[in-house]
Design a protein around this motif. Structure first.
Motif, PDB file in Angstrom:
ATOM      1  N   VAL A 192      11.577   3.120 -19.674  1.00 23.08           N
ATOM      2  CA  VAL A 192      12.476   4.262 -19.797  1.00 23.08           C
ATOM      3  C   VAL A 192      13.933   3.820 -19.878  1.00 23.08           C
ATOM      4  O   VAL A 192      14.736   4.427 -20.585  1.00 23.08           O
ATOM      5  N   GLY A 193      14.242   2.741 -19.197  1.00 21.21           N
ATOM      6  CA  GLY A 193      15.618   2.241 -19.209  1.00 21.21           C
ATOM      7  C   GLY A 193      16.483   2.984 -18.214  1.00 21.21           C
ATOM      8  O   GLY A 193      15.992   3.418 -17.188  1.00 21.21           O
ATOM      9  N   PHE A 194      17.748   3.167 -18.502  1.00 21.53           N
ATOM     10  CA  PHE A 194      18.739   3.796 -17.595  1.00 21.53           C
ATOM     11  C   PHE A 194      19.022   2.879 -16.391  1.00 21.53           C
ATOM     12  O   PHE A 194      18.220   2.011 -16.064  1.00 21.53           O
ATOM     13  N   PRO A 195      20.135   3.116 -15.699  1.00 17.54           N
ATOM     14  CA  PRO A 195      20.445   2.284 -14.526  1.00 17.54           C
ATOM     15  C   PRO A 195      19.367   2.444 -13.453  1.00 17.54           C
ATOM     16  O   PRO A 195      18.861   3.550 -13.248  1.00 17.54           O
ATOM     17  N   SER A 196      18.997   1.346 -12.825  1.00 20.42           N
ATOM     18  CA  SER A 196      17.982   1.439 -11.784  1.00 20.42           C
ATOM     19  C   SER A 196      18.424   0.701 -10.530  1.00 20.42           C
ATOM     20  O   SER A 196      19.337  -0.115 -10.563  1.00 20.42           O
ATOM     21  N   ALA A 197      17.780   1.035  -9.429  1.00 19.55           N
ATOM     22  CA  ALA A 197      18.082   0.383  -8.151  1.00 19.55           C
ATOM     23  C   ALA A 197      16.774   0.229  -7.392  1.00 19.55           C
ATOM     24  O   ALA A 197      15.744   0.779  -7.798  1.00 19.55           O
ATOM     25  N   LYS A 198      16.811  -0.554  -6.306  1.00 25.21           N
ATOM     26  CA  LYS A 198      15.609  -0.741  -5.505  1.00 25.21           C
ATOM     27  C   LYS A 198      15.917  -0.446  -4.048  1.00 25.21           C
ATOM     28  O   LYS A 198      17.019  -0.722  -3.592  1.00 25.21           O
ATOM     29  N   VAL A 199      14.950   0.120  -3.364  1.00 26.19           N
ATOM     30  CA  VAL A 199      15.071   0.197  -1.910  1.00 26.19           C
ATOM     31  C   VAL A 199      13.807  -0.439  -1.331  1.00 26.19           C
ATOM     32  O   VAL A 199      12.736  -0.351  -1.933  1.00 26.19           O
ATOM     33  N   TYR A 200      13.955  -1.100  -0.198  1.00 33.10           N
ATOM     34  CA  TYR A 200      12.828  -1.832   0.378  1.00 33.10           C
ATOM     35  C   TYR A 200      12.271  -1.105   1.590  1.00 33.10           C
ATOM     36  O   TYR A 200      12.987  -0.426   2.314  1.00 33.10           O
ATOM     37  N   TYR A 201      10.969  -1.215   1.762  1.00 39.85           N
ATOM     38  CA  TYR A 201      10.362  -0.575   2.924  1.00 39.85           C
ATOM     39  C   TYR A 201       9.102  -1.310   3.325  1.00 39.85           C
ATOM     40  O   TYR A 201       8.571  -2.138   2.587  1.00 39.85           O
ATOM     41  N   ARG A 202       8.652  -1.007   4.528  1.00 42.74           N
ATOM     42  CA  ARG A 202       7.439  -1.601   5.072  1.00 42.74           C
ATOM     43  C   ARG A 202       6.277  -0.699   4.754  1.00 42.74           C
ATOM     44  O   ARG A 202       6.311   0.493   5.047  1.00 42.74           O
ATOM     45  N   ARG A 203       5.252  -1.252   4.171  1.00 43.24           N
ATOM     46  CA  ARG A 203       4.058  -0.468   3.846  1.00 43.24           C
ATOM     47  C   ARG A 203       3.224  -0.319   5.107  1.00 43.24           C
ATOM     48  O   ARG A 203       2.850  -1.311   5.728  1.00 43.24           O
ATOM     49  N   GLU A 204       2.950   0.927   5.475  1.00 44.74           N
ATOM     50  CA  GLU A 204       2.210   1.184   6.712  1.00 44.74           C
ATOM     51  C   GLU A 204       0.724   1.392   6.432  1.00 44.74           C
ATOM     52  O   GLU A 204       0.307   1.473   5.284  1.00 44.74           O
ATOM     53  N   GLU A 205      -0.035   1.518   7.511  1.00 43.47           N
ATOM     54  CA  GLU A 205      -1.442   1.894   7.381  1.00 43.47           C
ATOM     55  C   GLU A 205      -1.511   3.359   6.944  1.00 43.47           C
ATOM     56  O   GLU A 205      -0.603   4.123   7.212  1.00 43.47           O
ATOM     57  N   ARG A 206      -2.608   3.731   6.345  1.00 44.34           N
ATOM     58  CA  ARG A 206      -2.863   5.123   6.052  1.00 44.34           C
ATOM     59  C   ARG A 206      -2.851   5.936   7.350  1.00 44.34           C
ATOM     60  O   ARG A 206      -3.470   5.543   8.328  1.00 44.34           O
ATOM     61  N   ALA A 207      -2.151   7.082   7.362  1.00 44.74           N
ATOM     62  CA  ALA A 207      -2.034   7.853   8.605  1.00 44.74           C
ATOM     63  C   ALA A 207      -3.369   8.459   9.024  1.00 44.74           C
ATOM     64  O   ALA A 207      -3.649   8.599  10.214  1.00 44.74           O
ATOM     65  N   ALA A 208      -4.196   8.831   8.058  1.00 38.79           N
ATOM     66  CA  ALA A 208      -5.536   9.349   8.361  1.00 38.79           C
ATOM     67  C   ALA A 208      -6.353   9.353   7.072  1.00 38.79           C
ATOM     68  O   ALA A 208      -5.802   9.187   5.989  1.00 38.79           O
ATOM     69  N   GLY A 209      -7.651   9.563   7.204  1.00 36.64           N
ATOM     70  CA  GLY A 209      -8.506   9.612   6.020  1.00 36.64           C
ATOM     71  C   GLY A 209      -8.755   8.235   5.424  1.00 36.64           C
ATOM     72  O   GLY A 209      -8.315   7.226   5.962  1.00 36.64           O
ATOM     73  N   LYS A 210      -9.486   8.247   4.316  1.00 36.79           N
ATOM     74  CA  LYS A 210      -9.847   6.971   3.675  1.00 36.79           C
ATOM     75  C   LYS A 210      -9.142   6.805   2.335  1.00 36.79           C
ATOM     76  O   LYS A 210      -8.706   7.782   1.735  1.00 36.79           O
ATOM     77  N   SER A 211      -9.051   5.566   1.859  1.00 37.47           N
ATOM     78  CA  SER A 211      -8.440   5.297   0.557  1.00 37.47           C
ATOM     79  C   SER A 211      -9.212   6.006  -0.551  1.00 37.47           C
ATOM     80  O   SER A 211     -10.439   6.040  -0.530  1.00 37.47           O
ATOM     81  N   LYS A 212      -8.478   6.585  -1.502  1.00 38.65           N
ATOM     82  CA  LYS A 212      -9.122   7.255  -2.636  1.00 38.65           C
ATOM     83  C   LYS A 212      -9.144   6.326  -3.847  1.00 38.65           C
ATOM     84  O   LYS A 212      -9.378   6.739  -4.961  1.00 38.65           O
ATOM     85  N   TYR A 213      -8.853   5.064  -3.598  1.00 37.56           N
ATOM     86  CA  TYR A 213      -8.862   4.082  -4.674  1.00 37.56           C
ATOM     87  C   TYR A 213      -9.950   3.050  -4.453  1.00 37.56           C
ATOM     88  O   TYR A 213      -9.674   1.954  -4.006  1.00 37.56           O
ATOM     89  N   PRO A 214     -11.199   3.367  -4.758  1.00 37.77           N
ATOM     90  CA  PRO A 214     -12.231   2.352  -4.644  1.00 37.77           C
ATOM     91  C   PRO A 214     -12.011   1.267  -5.697  1.00 37.77           C
ATOM     92  O   PRO A 214     -11.222   1.454  -6.632  1.00 37.77           O
TER      93      PRO A 214
END
Ligand code: UDP
Ligand code: MG
Length: 318
Positions: A192-214
């Motif tokens: 797409v282009g345009f100016p971009s930026a990044k923000v960093y974060y810690r990936r947590e465990e799923r809060a509840a339920g199961k992954s929907k990505y088998p």
């Protein structure tokens, strides 16, 4: 400076366990940003029900009775990427849209930093995981391999940036103008282009339920990513073809020499090997071409990429 409207798009597929946890958190983020005079009062969290078979939609309609929450329901399961696209299309009147998973694996507090980056002039703000500890060993290893492979195939992607990002209005409009059916937003957004930026974060465990990505869906997404963005596989096959031709030439010379020196008894085994070898290679070639023909087939059909069954978003606007 006038306040801008933010929409937070949240795809949900059978998420009845996690939604009661994530809804208050996301709502809180929006309300706080409104109180802090960062975003317009019309800002919303928009839940997209991707054809769930549990109580997800009932929950969403309940949430919708409170302010700053709305939802759309897709007529069936269109997959994560389809649900995101449906959300982006629905909210395209917003000045900025953040897409975030419903399971709180991506830190909703980071949205505030994303909004700040937007006001600094970024049209695309990528959420980048700087810590994948909460993901399984397999998921981490396969993701790393995938990003390496994509890089090698010449597809520009931001490593460890999934579908948690902010897009400005014009970035969304541009993204929506890409008409392809085989959606791989992660590869499309950098285009797409345009100016971009990044923000960093810690990936947590799923809060509840199961992954929907088998694994099946994960492989499907990876395959879509590769075949929608790279023609390197075709080039590889071509390279392989050249090597085979060289080997065939070498064999030809070898057999001529054998003939001249009178050793013509041998030959059966080499013949068998070449028949089987070539047969196998031809099959691989056909399958690769078939993959691309399949893509063309899909593109030509120009099917709708999603169908909204109910739309509380637009209903709420009037
Ligand atoms: N999701 C969706 N449609 C699908 C599969 C998943 O809308 O067909 C949503 C799901 O509800 C979640 C997000 O996509 O909000 C990411 O899915 P999940 O957390 O299961 O994936 P993982 O984090 O395990 O890769
Ligand atoms: Mg998740």
């Amino acid at each position: 400076m006038s306040l801008k409207k933010l929409s937070i798009v949240v795809p949900c597929y059978n998420e009845q366990e996690v939604l009661p946890k994530s809804e208050p958190v996301l709502k809180e983020v929006v309300e706080q940003l409104i109180t802090d005079k960062q975003i317009a009062d019309s800002s919303q969290v928009v839940f997209v029900d991707d054809g769930s078979r549990d109580n997800t939609w009932q929950l969403i309609t309940q949430f919708c009775t409170s302010e700053h929450i709305s939802g759309v329901k897709l007529s069936r399961n269109f997959g994560h990427q389809g649900a995101l696209l449906a959300g982006l299309t629905t909210t395209s009147d917003s000045d900025m849209v953040v897409t975030i998973d419903s399971d709180l694996q991506d830190d909703p507090q980071v949205i505030k930093q994303m909004v700040a980056k937007y006001y600094e002039g970024a049209d695309v703000v990528y959420g980048v995981r700087n810590n994948r500890k909460s993901d399984s060993h397999f998921k981490r290893a396969s993701a790393e391999l995938f990003y390496k492979l994509m890089n090698w195939l010449g597809v520009k992607m931001i490593p460890d940036a999934a579908d948690f990002r902010l897009l400005s209005k014009r970035a969304v409009a541009t993204l929506l103008s890409y008409q392809e059916r085989n959606l791989f937003l992660r590869g499309l957004v950098p285009l797409v282009g345009f100016p971009s930026a990044k923000v960093y974060y810690r990936r947590e465990e799923r809060a509840a339920g199961k992954s929907k990505y088998p694994l099946r869906k994960m492989l499907g997404l990876a395959l879509d990513g590769i075949t929608s963005f790279s023609i390197v596989p075709i080039k590889l096959i071509m390279g392989l073809g050249f090597i085979i031709v060289l080997i065939a030439l070498f064999l030809l010379i070898y057999t001529i020499i054998q003939k001249i020196t009178g050793n013509t008894v041998s030959g059966w085994s080499s013949l068998m090997i070449s028949i089987w070898g070539l047969g196998g290679i031809q099959l691989i070639c056909i399958s690769v071409i078939g993959e691309y023909v399949g893509k063309i087939f899909n593109e030509v059909k120009k099917r709708p990429r999603f169908t909204i069954e109910q739309d509380l978003y637009h209903k709420k606007q009037h």
